[in-house]
Design a protein around this motif. Structure first.
Motif, PDB file in Angstrom:
ATOM      1  N   HIS A  41       6.150  -2.775  -1.547  1.00 56.64           N
ATOM      2  CA  HIS A  41       5.058  -3.853  -2.160  1.00 56.64           C
ATOM      3  C   HIS A  41       3.958  -4.645  -0.822  1.00 56.64           C
ATOM      4  O   HIS A  41       3.528  -5.358  -1.544  1.00 56.64           O
ATOM      5  CB  HIS A  41       5.465  -4.387  -3.461  1.00 56.64           C
ATOM      6  N   GLN A  42       3.850  -4.286   0.259  1.00 54.86           N
ATOM      7  CA  GLN A  42       3.543  -4.658   0.993  1.00 54.86           C
ATOM      8  C   GLN A  42       1.885  -4.871   0.143  1.00 54.86           C
ATOM      9  O   GLN A  42       1.637  -3.406  -0.255  1.00 54.86           O
ATOM     10  CB  GLN A  42       3.190  -3.896   1.869  1.00 54.86           C
ATOM     11  N   TRP A  43       1.401  -5.917   0.547  1.00 56.38           N
ATOM     12  CA  TRP A  43      -0.374  -6.090  -0.437  1.00 56.38           C
ATOM     13  C   TRP A  43      -1.430  -4.608  -0.428  1.00 56.38           C
ATOM     14  O   TRP A  43      -2.308  -4.274  -0.353  1.00 56.38           O
ATOM     15  CB  TRP A  43      -0.526  -7.013  -0.322  1.00 56.38           C
ATOM     16  N   ILE A  44      -1.305  -4.485   1.718  1.00 51.79           N
ATOM     17  CA  ILE A  44      -1.989  -3.553   1.561  1.00 51.79           C
ATOM     18  C   ILE A  44      -2.380  -2.019   1.564  1.00 51.79           C
ATOM     19  O   ILE A  44      -3.122  -1.408   1.091  1.00 51.79           O
ATOM     20  CB  ILE A  44      -1.977  -2.811   3.666  1.00 51.79           C
ATOM     21  N   HIS A  45      -0.887  -1.979   0.541  1.00 52.00           N
ATOM     22  CA  HIS A  45      -0.106  -0.775  -0.369  1.00 52.00           C
ATOM     23  C   HIS A  45      -1.050  -0.333  -1.404  1.00 52.00           C
ATOM     24  O   HIS A  45      -1.651   0.067  -2.201  1.00 52.00           O
ATOM     25  CB  HIS A  45       0.247  -0.277   0.181  1.00 52.00           C
ATOM     26  N   VAL A  46      -1.139  -2.204  -2.224  1.00 54.26           N
ATOM     27  CA  VAL A  46      -0.736  -2.183  -3.733  1.00 54.26           C
ATOM     28  C   VAL A  46      -1.677  -3.163  -4.097  1.00 54.26           C
ATOM     29  O   VAL A  46      -2.486  -3.498  -5.510  1.00 54.26           O
ATOM     30  CB  VAL A  46       0.715  -2.532  -4.106  1.00 54.26           C
ATOM     31  N   ASP A  47      -1.763  -4.426  -3.155  1.00 56.69           N
ATOM     32  CA  ASP A  47      -2.330  -4.976  -4.166  1.00 56.69           C
ATOM     33  C   ASP A  47      -4.823  -4.749  -2.960  1.00 56.69           C
ATOM     34  O   ASP A  47      -4.578  -4.845  -2.529  1.00 56.69           O
ATOM     35  CB  ASP A  47      -2.612  -6.387  -3.584  1.00 56.69           C
ATOM     36  N   GLU A  48      -5.648  -3.840  -4.189  1.00 58.98           N
ATOM     37  CA  GLU A  48      -6.408  -3.521  -4.613  1.00 58.98           C
ATOM     38  C   GLU A  48      -7.659  -4.146  -3.850  1.00 58.98           C
ATOM     39  O   GLU A  48      -8.564  -3.881  -2.488  1.00 58.98           O
ATOM     40  CB  GLU A  48      -7.134  -2.188  -5.469  1.00 58.98           C
ATOM     41  N   THR A  49      -7.304  -5.609  -4.609  1.00 62.89           N
ATOM     42  CA  THR A  49      -8.448  -6.368  -4.466  1.00 62.89           C
ATOM     43  C   THR A  49      -8.230  -7.075  -2.952  1.00 62.89           C
ATOM     44  O   THR A  49      -9.321  -7.554  -2.209  1.00 62.89           O
ATOM     45  CB  THR A  49      -7.935  -7.803  -5.991  1.00 62.89           C
ATOM     46  N   ARG A  50      -7.307  -7.612  -2.953  1.00 61.36           N
ATOM     47  CA  ARG A  50      -7.019  -8.256  -1.288  1.00 61.36           C
ATOM     48  C   ARG A  50      -7.109  -7.158  -0.515  1.00 61.36           C
ATOM     49  O   ARG A  50      -7.795  -7.417   0.637  1.00 61.36           O
ATOM     50  CB  ARG A  50      -5.122  -8.749  -1.336  1.00 61.36           C
ATOM     51  N   ALA A  51      -7.026  -6.075  -0.645  1.00 60.36           N
ATOM     52  CA  ALA A  51      -6.819  -4.864   0.134  1.00 60.36           C
ATOM     53  C   ALA A  51      -8.851  -4.703   0.840  1.00 60.36           C
ATOM     54  O   ALA A  51      -8.630  -4.265   1.798  1.00 60.36           O
ATOM     55  CB  ALA A  51      -6.152  -3.291   0.345  1.00 60.36           C
ATOM     56  N   VAL A  52      -9.501  -4.600  -0.043  1.00 61.05           N
ATOM     57  CA  VAL A  52     -10.908  -4.624  -0.254  1.00 61.05           C
ATOM     58  C   VAL A  52     -11.072  -6.369   0.347  1.00 61.05           C
ATOM     59  O   VAL A  52     -12.240  -5.723   1.822  1.00 61.05           O
ATOM     60  CB  VAL A  52     -11.569  -4.623  -1.383  1.00 61.05           C
ATOM     61  N   GLU A  53     -10.702  -6.833   0.094  1.00 62.99           N
ATOM     62  CA  GLU A  53     -11.626  -8.196   0.626  1.00 62.99           C
ATOM     63  C   GLU A  53     -11.142  -8.708   2.115  1.00 62.99           C
ATOM     64  O   GLU A  53     -11.704  -9.525   3.193  1.00 62.99           O
ATOM     65  CB  GLU A  53     -11.157  -9.585  -0.198  1.00 62.99           C
ATOM     66  N   GLU A  54      -9.750  -8.949   1.876  1.00 59.60           N
ATOM     67  CA  GLU A  54      -9.537  -8.866   3.550  1.00 59.60           C
ATOM     68  C   GLU A  54      -9.134  -7.450   4.432  1.00 59.60           C
ATOM     69  O   GLU A  54      -8.333  -8.432   5.806  1.00 59.60           O
ATOM     70  CB  GLU A  54      -7.886  -9.501   3.114  1.00 59.60           C
ATOM     71  N   GLY A  55      -8.567  -6.720   4.059  1.00 58.26           N
ATOM     72  CA  GLY A  55      -7.995  -5.053   5.166  1.00 58.26           C
ATOM     73  C   GLY A  55      -8.721  -4.940   5.668  1.00 58.26           C
ATOM     74  O   GLY A  55      -9.925  -4.690   5.362  1.00 58.26           O
ATOM     75  N   PRO A  56      -8.433  -4.857   6.751  1.00 54.41           N
ATOM     76  CA  PRO A  56      -9.120  -3.856   7.876  1.00 54.41           C
ATOM     77  C   PRO A  56      -9.281  -2.674   6.904  1.00 54.41           C
ATOM     78  O   PRO A  56     -10.919  -1.818   7.617  1.00 54.41           O
ATOM     79  CB  PRO A  56      -8.144  -3.297   9.445  1.00 54.41           C
ATOM     80  N   PHE A  57      -9.140  -2.360   6.378  1.00 48.85           N
ATOM     81  CA  PHE A  57      -9.165  -0.881   6.105  1.00 48.85           C
ATOM     82  C   PHE A  57     -10.701  -0.640   4.076  1.00 48.85           C
ATOM     83  O   PHE A  57     -11.181   0.059   4.464  1.00 48.85           O
ATOM     84  CB  PHE A  57      -9.110   0.166   5.992  1.00 48.85           C
ATOM     85  N   LYS A  58     -10.528  -1.871   4.292  1.00 46.62           N
ATOM     86  CA  LYS A  58     -11.363  -2.174   3.031  1.00 46.62           C
ATOM     87  C   LYS A  58     -10.930  -1.247   1.681  1.00 46.62           C
ATOM     88  O   LYS A  58     -11.672  -1.421   1.115  1.00 46.62           O
ATOM     89  CB  LYS A  58     -12.841  -1.689   3.105  1.00 46.62           C
ATOM     90  N   SER A  59      -9.824  -0.928   1.554  1.00 46.15           N
ATOM     91  CA  SER A  59      -9.098  -0.273   0.689  1.00 46.15           C
ATOM     92  C   SER A  59      -7.476  -0.358   0.435  1.00 46.15           C
ATOM     93  O   SER A  59      -7.541  -0.608   2.288  1.00 46.15           O
ATOM     94  CB  SER A  59      -9.939   0.870   0.105  1.00 46.15           C
ATOM     95  N   THR A  60      -7.334   0.246  -0.426  1.00 38.54           N
ATOM     96  CA  THR A  60      -4.898   0.154   0.148  1.00 38.54           C
ATOM     97  C   THR A  60      -5.091   1.486   1.396  1.00 38.54           C
ATOM     98  O   THR A  60      -6.319   2.179   1.346  1.00 38.54           O
ATOM     99  CB  THR A  60      -4.924   0.313  -1.162  1.00 38.54           C
TER     100      THR A  60
END
Length: 153
Positions: A41-60
């Motif tokens: 359940h790593q956040w880059i896969h399942v946390d849509e909000t965090r992935a958009v705000e913090e992730g390098p791909f701006k999505s999961t």
């Protein structure tokens, strides 16, 4: 769809492209279900909000192993191997993940028969695999899937 009934028919395609599957969209529900099944359940896969705000791909993004797990489903869209007692997923060789698959991307499998051998009645097929991502230059992964086929004599 390519239909194969025996070793000789399969071997006739050695070194040739076998085809490509249909496009398959990977959505968030599929990613979440894979996370539940694998306990990843790593956040880059399942946390849509965090992935958009913090992730390098701006999505999961899809799990790399989720994209690999699509091989049997997509493979069956390309080839119908008949007259079998059994088939075995034997391994994956030379696997390289080249690019992540963002949520809602469409992917398809492109395959080539790299090598084939008759091992005392068991067919060993090395299939070159490339998972293409629609509208992307680089594939999600490349490698070779190795299958063992026990044809009915």
């Amino acid at each position: 769809m390519l239909i194969i009934n025996n070793y000789d028919e399969f071997a006739a395609h050695a070194g040739k492209e076998l085809g490509v599957s249909e496009w398959h969209q990977i959505n968030q529900q599929q990613i979440n279900q894979f996370a539940d099944a694998t306990l990843d359940h790593q956040w880059i896969h399942v946390d849509e909000t965090r992935a958009v705000e913090e992730g390098p791909f701006k999505s999961t993004i899809a799990h790399g192993y989720l994209t690999l797990s699509l091989i049997p489903y997509l493979w069956k869209q390309i080839i119908d191997i008949r007259n079998l007692k059994m088939e075995i997923n034997y391994g994956i060789e030379h696997l390289r993940f080249a690019q992540p698959v963002t949520v809602n991307s469409e992917v398809r499998l492109k395959v080539k028969l790299v090598a084939i051998a008759n091992l005392r009645g068991v067919t060993k097929a090395n299939i070159g695999i490339e998972l293409e991502i629609k509208d992307q230059r680089k594939p999600a992964f490349t490698g070779e899937a190795v299958f063992l086929y026990h044809f009915i004599s």
